[in-house]
Design an enzyme around this catalytic site. Structure first.
Site, PDB file in Angstrom:
ATOM      1  CG  HIS A 136       1.461   1.770  -7.336  1.00 28.41           C
ATOM      2  ND1 HIS A 136       1.772   0.534  -7.900  1.00 28.41           N
ATOM      3  CD2 HIS A 136       1.097   1.578  -6.059  1.00 28.41           C
ATOM      4  CE1 HIS A 136       1.750  -0.505  -7.173  1.00 28.41           C
ATOM      5  NE2 HIS A 136       1.503  -0.086  -5.983  1.00 28.41           N
ATOM      6  N   GLY A 180       7.891  10.346 -10.154  1.00 31.18           N
ATOM      7  CA  GLY A 180       7.581  11.508  -9.270  1.00 31.18           C
ATOM      8  C   GLY A 180       6.088  11.885  -9.533  1.00 31.18           C
ATOM      9  CB  SER A 203       3.902   9.126 -15.473  1.00 31.82           C
ATOM     10  OG  SER A 203       4.505   8.548 -14.264  1.00 31.82           O
ATOM     11  CG  HIS A 241      -0.573  -1.618   3.579  1.00 37.61           C
ATOM     12  ND1 HIS A 241       0.633  -2.106   3.708  1.00 37.61           N
ATOM     13  CD2 HIS A 241      -0.922  -1.194   2.225  1.00 37.61           C
ATOM     14  CE1 HIS A 241       1.086  -2.103   2.536  1.00 37.61           C
ATOM     15  NE2 HIS A 241       0.291  -1.330   1.592  1.00 37.61           N
TER      16      HIS A 241
END
Length: 285
Positions: free
Chosen positions: A27, A33, A37, A150
């Protein structure tokens, strides 16, 4: 080693941590990038977007950063700590040990509005996923390979519950025929109507705490939890790779090492575009 030890001790206390760290890294990298963040707190940051509200393990990154700052102040970015933590999470759960470069800078921009256009939704078709991956410089092969994340982790009922439903008499109805009916009935029991939003279900029903090729084996028997998982088996462009990985874990691990490296360098910031944050949750500003 500091990051590795922090991840190891957090994971030994809570075995869901590796899956959470790996998801947090995806995420992060897919929006601005790999620049940390996602770690910034505040109104209208990426972290505040509803699509990110189920992310976890922020505290593991924060605690690794605290220790790193004691020994090497101002040297190691939060973006690097997150990348290394995700890498270590795979190794600790039985996956390959991968060398990845460091030197990422921490970004100063984090906007909730940038989240939805850039991340994969569990209801996406293969074309929708491929378009987003392609925009990040990742191929269809990378898409199938990185979906193997997953094999660990869990999901909230809301991310797959539109694939089946109970009618007013409590009778079970399968809406998405690409899902095994018995598995769907089990999921309905785990996620009854009106269930708590905090309930989670393992992505990989057999070995949820092991990074292995079981995810692909489950796809072959129509037990991919998300629509976006089942899409990989149902499309001729990706089916053969699913079959290969289901039958050969070494091939999956080899490809994972290559694809994870590509993921880890998406949109990396240079010296002039980023900083080394003192705290991961706030810019130095």
């Amino acid at each position: 080693m500091i990051v590795k030890n922090t991840v190891r001790s957090a994971s030994s206390m809570d075995p869901t941590i590796p899956g959470k760290l790996l998801r947090l890294f995806f995420h992060d990298c897919f929006v601005e990038g790999c620049d940390g963040s996602i770690l910034l707190q505040g109104n209208e940051t990426e972290r505040s977007d509803p699509a990110n509200k189920s992310l976890g393990a922020f505290s593991v990154i924060d605690s690794a950063k605290r220790v790193v700052e004691i020994f090497c102040p101002g040297i190691v970015s939060c973006a690097d700590i997150l990348a290394l933590a995700a890498r270590d999470s795979v190794e600790f759960t039985g996956g390959p040990n991968i060398q990845i470069p460091t030197g990422r800078r921490d970004g100063r921009v984090s906007l909730a509005a940038n989240v939805r256009p850039n991340i994969i939704d569990t209801s996406f078709t293969l074309n929708q996923m491929a378009n987003i991956f392609s925009a990040k410089g990742l191929s269809m092969d990378d898409l199938v390979t990185l979906s193997g994340a997953h094999t660990i982790g869990s999901a909230h009922c809301s991310s797959f519950s539109d694939r089946f439903k109970l009618d007013s008499n409590g009778k079970f109805n399968l809406i998405d025929s690409s899902l095994d009916k018995e598995y769907a009935a089990e999921l309905t029991k785990m996620c009854p109507a009106g269930a708590s939003a905090s309930i989670t279900v393992n992505n990989d029903p057999k070995t949820p705490l092991l990074f292995d090729n079981e995810y692909y084996k489950e796809l072959l028997v129509h037990k991919g939890l998300f629509q976006s998982d089942s899409a990989l088996l149902n499309d001729e462009r990706t089916r053969n790779q699913v079959l290969d990985f289901a039958h050969n874990q070494d091939n999956f691990f080899e490809r994972w090492s290559q694809s994870f490296l590509k993921l880890s360098i998406i949109g990396v910031k240079g010296d002039d575009e980023g900083e080394i944050r003192r705290l991961c949750s706030t810019t130095n500003g």
